[in-house]
Scaffold this active site. Structure first.
Site, PDB file in Angstrom:
ATOM      1  N   LYS A   1       1.983  -7.867   1.207  1.00 15.72           N
ATOM      2  CA  LYS A   1       2.217  -6.652   2.100  1.00 15.72           C
ATOM      3  C   LYS A   1       2.700  -6.975   3.548  1.00 15.72           C
ATOM      4  O   LYS A   1       2.043  -8.259   4.044  1.00 15.72           O
ATOM      5  CB  LYS A   1       0.941  -5.797   2.154  1.00 15.72           C
ATOM      6  CG  LYS A   1       0.574  -5.107   0.927  1.00 15.72           C
ATOM      7  CD  LYS A   1      -0.746  -4.406   0.902  1.00 15.72           C
ATOM      8  CE  LYS A   1      -0.964  -3.492  -0.283  1.00 15.72           C
ATOM      9  NZ  LYS A   1      -0.042  -2.521  -0.691  1.00 15.72           N
TER      10      LYS A   1
ATOM     11  N   ASP B   1      -8.656   0.039  -1.821  1.00 15.45           N
ATOM     12  CA  ASP B   1      -8.013   0.018  -2.728  1.00 15.45           C
ATOM     13  C   ASP B   1      -8.895   0.058  -4.025  1.00 15.45           C
ATOM     14  O   ASP B   1      -8.318   0.075  -5.237  1.00 15.45           O
ATOM     15  CB  ASP B   1      -7.240  -1.266  -3.027  1.00 15.45           C
ATOM     16  CG  ASP B   1      -5.838  -0.696  -3.498  1.00 15.45           C
ATOM     17  OD1 ASP B   1      -5.404   0.412  -3.790  1.00 15.45           O
ATOM     18  OD2 ASP B   1      -5.041  -1.627  -4.125  1.00 15.45           O
TER      19      ASP B   1
ATOM     20  N   ARG C   1      -1.590  -0.298 -11.443  1.00 11.32           N
ATOM     21  CA  ARG C   1      -1.134   0.207 -12.548  1.00 11.32           C
ATOM     22  C   ARG C   1      -1.225  -0.938 -13.697  1.00 11.32           C
ATOM     23  O   ARG C   1      -1.408  -0.655 -14.918  1.00 11.32           O
ATOM     24  CB  ARG C   1       0.461   0.563 -12.816  1.00 11.32           C
ATOM     25  CG  ARG C   1       1.396  -0.303 -12.316  1.00 11.32           C
ATOM     26  CD  ARG C   1       2.748   0.152 -12.001  1.00 11.32           C
ATOM     27  NE  ARG C   1       2.685   0.793 -10.508  1.00 11.32           N
ATOM     28  CZ  ARG C   1       3.606   1.149  -9.964  1.00 11.32           C
ATOM     29  NH1 ARG C   1       5.067   1.367 -10.380  1.00 11.32           N
ATOM     30  NH2 ARG C   1       3.343   1.727  -8.758  1.00 11.32           N
TER      31      ARG C   1
END
Length: 503
Positions: A280, A291, A354
């Protein structure tokens, strides 16, 4: 110590405290009085509303006006919280009351004892209204001070106490017991989210979650790296491979008496997300300690369900990892095999949530639950589409809509999102069953939803709540919402589960 909350039906003039809170509405020509404001106005010799007008108060949402009584009443300070524009019937909704109560208590930091007349804002002070006032007060009073060196542990601040003025104090006890339980669950979530990642690494989050579960009487299971490998949790292991602090999987199970329904909860537990090799930007990377907000929320929710003794079976499955770049980190072009045997080609290591959720959803589905609810700070696309306060909800139509309705009831805005079939093509892979991220950024939240759907068995009602923005407030505080961890969506999950029980 957490603040206390109680109810009293004693006359206002016989009560004492550091401050009294009342609410006023917003009218076309200035603030509108309420029964609570009228009671304080009488104690002050009819001066309250005039003073508010002189100070330019309007009664709008998040507006709090503090006035000194100068000995004219039993309270040194009056905090007047704006309720906004009244409804057509002249009353105020629970969300307006909750928000005003929270804004008032936030403004009274340092005041140890607060008496609230916000329950008296028009209409009967039923359980819903009492819950809104009490919940707003406790959530608004939240402070995270664990790392403040100017607050020595040997001289803690006195606990704050809130007292709600109601017609029947005895009848309010059960409502306030629920308020206390909900506020504690939200505070647990906020504390976990606010804890810095050097202290809340995967094993520590699993340990804290396990401790909370044991305290609530839950069955607890924690899998380490060897057990994850033996269980085929390739996604969790891949994301955690770049860190020296290994991943974990936490399972907390509650079995309710006379339960007729079972609910699986899944929450993303990335204790810090650097993006991995797809690193990032440095700007605001520090916010990525949040997170694991989904994991914190489902840990707190299953503990809350147990404390309330709801007649439902609930199991929380919590995958936990730290996403860092290193020589052992997983790479773009790797193929990851998940617990259910499906395989994904990695195209972006920053789409890691995910990846760990896939394993967790597959494991949760093995229990054959009636419903599956998953929440995570999954995509930056959620904030692009809906901003920082409204969560996006995807999944089976009926359950998705039930989650949105539950969020509306408790004051956690949710918006139902579609899963357009054409967006699934963006996950096609020439190498594996699918890729984990589509380079085309359009519809990113919805594409992520399609990825998760690959791991939900046919026929299982499910909903994904993307709280990338709502779970962590990086702006100004508002209502009962502080800067940092917000506790979203604990109250929505609870309301959803209670609605499923009643179906």
């Amino acid at each position: 110590m957490p603040p206390t909350i109680s109810a009293t039906d004693r006359p206002l003039e016989k009560l004492t405290g550091d401050a009294v809170v009342v609410g006023v509405g917003k009218g076309p020509d200035g603030p509108l009085t309420t029964p609570g404001a009228e009671a304080v106005d009488r104690l002050l010799g009819g001066r309250l509303m005039g003073a508010l007008a002189d100070l330019g108060a309007r009664g709008g949402e998040d507006e709090v006006t503090r006035l000194a009584t100068f000995g004219q009443g039993p309270f040194p300070v009056v905090a007047v919280a704006g309720l906004g524009t009244p409804r057509a019937d002249g009353g105020y909704g629970s969300d307006a009351v909750r928000r005003a109560s929270g804004a008032a208590t936030r403004s009274l930091t340092g005041r140890a004892s607060v008496v609230s007349l916000l329950a008296a804002v028009g209409g009967a002070p039923d359980d819903e209204r009492l819950h809104a006032v009490g919940e707003g007060a406790l959530l608004g009073a939240y402070e995270f001070t664990a790392y403040k060196s100017d607050l020595p542990a040997d001289r803690p601040a006195p606990p704050r106490a809130f007292e709600l003025v109601v017609p029947d104090a005895g009848a309010a006890k059960s409502a306030l017991a629920r308020v206390r339980a909900v506020a504690d669950a939200v505070a647990l979530t906020r504390d976990l989210v606010n804890t810095p990642p050097n202290d809340l690494f995967p094993a520590e989050l699993a340990a804290r979650g396990a401790a909370a579960g044991k305290k609530a009487g839950l069955s607890v299971e924690v899998l380490d790296e060897e057990q994850l490998a033996a269980g085929g949790y390739g996604g969790v292991l891949a994301v955690g491979s770049g860190s020296t602090r290994g991943p974990r999987l936490l399972r907390l199970s509650y079995r309710g008496r006379r339960a007729r329904r079972s609910v699986a909860l899944v929450g993303k537990g990335i204790t810090f997300d650097s993006g991995g090799l797809s690193i990032k930007p440095a700007l605001k990377m520090e916010d990525m300690k949040s997170d694991m907000a989904g994991a914190a929320a489902v840990i707190a929710t299953v503990c809350l369900v147990a404390e309330l003794g709801l007649p439902v079976d609930v199991t929380a499955t919590v995958p936990i990892a730290e996403n860092l770049p290193s020589g052992s980190a997983y790479r773009p072009a790797d193929v990851v095999t998940f617990r259910n045997g499906k395989k994904a080609e990695i195209t972006n290591t920053d789409a890691e949530g995910r990846i760990i959720l896939a394993d967790a959803i597959a494991r949760a589905a093995e229990d054959s639950p009636d419903y599956l609810l998953e929440t995570s700070t999954l995509t930056g696309a959620q904030t692009v589409a809906l901003g920082g306060r409204t969560a996006g909800v995807m999944g089976s139509d009926d359950l998705r809509d039930a989650v949105v309705a539950a969020g509306s009831r408790v004051g956690e805005p949710m918006w139902g999102m579609p899963l357009p079939a054409e967006l699934r093509r963006g996950l096609d892979s020439a190498t594996a069953d699918f890729v984990n991220a589509n380079p085309d950024r359009l519809g990113g939240m919805l594409v992520a939803g399609h990825f998760l759907a690959e791991f939900v068995p046919a026929g299982l009602p499910w909903a994904h709540i993307d709280v990338a923005g709502p779970a962590y407030n990086t702006g100004r505080p508002w209502g009962f919402t502080p800067v940092g961890g917000t506790g979203v969506p604990v109250r929505t999950l609870l309301a959803t589960i209670e609605g499923l029980i009643g179906d």
